[in-house]
Design an enzyme around this catalytic site. Sequence first.
Site, PDB file in Angstrom:
ATOM      1  N   HIS A 135      -8.052  -5.010  -0.117  1.00 20.78           N
ATOM      2  CA  HIS A 135      -6.813  -4.304   0.228  1.00 20.78           C
ATOM      3  C   HIS A 135      -6.081  -5.103   1.294  1.00 20.78           C
ATOM      4  O   HIS A 135      -6.094  -4.770   2.486  1.00 20.78           O
ATOM      5  CB  HIS A 135      -7.130  -2.897   0.724  1.00 20.78           C
ATOM      6  CG  HIS A 135      -5.932  -1.998   0.774  1.00 20.78           C
ATOM      7  ND1 HIS A 135      -5.199  -1.672  -0.351  1.00 20.78           N
ATOM      8  CD2 HIS A 135      -5.322  -1.359   1.811  1.00 20.78           C
ATOM      9  CE1 HIS A 135      -4.206  -0.872  -0.009  1.00 20.78           C
ATOM     10  NE2 HIS A 135      -4.253  -0.678   1.289  1.00 20.78           N
TER      11      HIS A 135
ATOM     12  N   SER B 107       0.833  -1.199   0.000  1.00 21.13           N
ATOM     13  CA  SER B 107       0.000   0.000   0.000  1.00 21.13           C
ATOM     14  C   SER B 107       0.876   1.260   0.000  1.00 21.13           C
ATOM     15  O   SER B 107       1.704   1.435  -0.888  1.00 21.13           O
ATOM     16  CB  SER B 107      -0.957  -0.041   1.196  1.00 21.13           C
ATOM     17  OG  SER B 107      -1.936   0.970   1.115  1.00 21.13           O
TER      18      SER B 107
ATOM     19  N   ASP C  84      -9.936  -4.330  -4.566  1.00 19.84           N
ATOM     20  CA  ASP C  84      -9.350  -3.402  -3.592  1.00 19.84           C
ATOM     21  C   ASP C  84     -10.190  -2.119  -3.502  1.00 19.84           C
ATOM     22  O   ASP C  84     -10.294  -1.378  -4.479  1.00 19.84           O
ATOM     23  CB  ASP C  84      -7.919  -3.058  -4.018  1.00 19.84           C
ATOM     24  CG  ASP C  84      -7.130  -2.336  -2.941  1.00 19.84           C
ATOM     25  OD1 ASP C  84      -7.752  -1.642  -2.118  1.00 19.84           O
ATOM     26  OD2 ASP C  84      -5.895  -2.462  -2.934  1.00 19.84           O
TER      27      ASP C  84
END
Length: 245
Positions: free
Chosen positions: A214, A126, A182
């Site tokens: 995610h 991320s 996601d």
Amino acid sequence: MASLARRPPLLVPAVARHTATVIFIHGLGDTGHGWASAVEQWRRRQRLDEVKFILPHAPSIPITANWGMKMPGWYDIFAIDGSAEALRRNEDEAGILTSQAYFHDLIQKEIDSGIPADRIVIGGFSQGGAMGLFSGLTAKCKLAGIIALSSYLLLSLKFAELVPKPEFNKETPIFMAHGDADPVVNYKLGTMTRDLLKEMGYNVKFTTYPGMGHSACLEELDAIEDFLTERLPKVADKSEQKSEL
């Protein structure tokens, strides 16, 4: 940003003689400890015994998308609505460049300690994956590999201006992976990053994990282990191969 208080990274020493290093960077709101179990997963088959893992901890900073409340972050996020446009719009360039300098310093410290640059991999998840990708591609040394999970290219509109010349990591293998469900870092942003990097001539492999949000999954972690094993083979194995010739 330059005077941020930073905790020393979490270090996972090599089991055998230290010949390679992986710097793996966590995402927004997490700490290096959040990826310690993944490191154990990667090391369970004893293929990465010569690798030291560095798991940095982000400083606590105000995050605009979190109503200005402080949380661990590598740079400010102005909006989290899952759209590609929101993450590319009004990026925290000062925060990004401050974190970039920090990661370049971590890389240099490993080199100064005797680890060749081409035995170092940087990456993350991320926000951490975005920093790993950006810091790796702008490093002034050729690295072994770059990992970007559920992430995207920072400062993409001016990225080409920020890459050093010569481009040391033009051919460095980049492992990208993204879940197509996601809701935080939109899958489209991942594919846009892949396409942009390929257009610029970078060596990108992109894997899609259907239905994954995610997060990471075991299949993805296994693929990362394979990538690390390929990019950071045991020095002992190399020596044995030469002696047999």
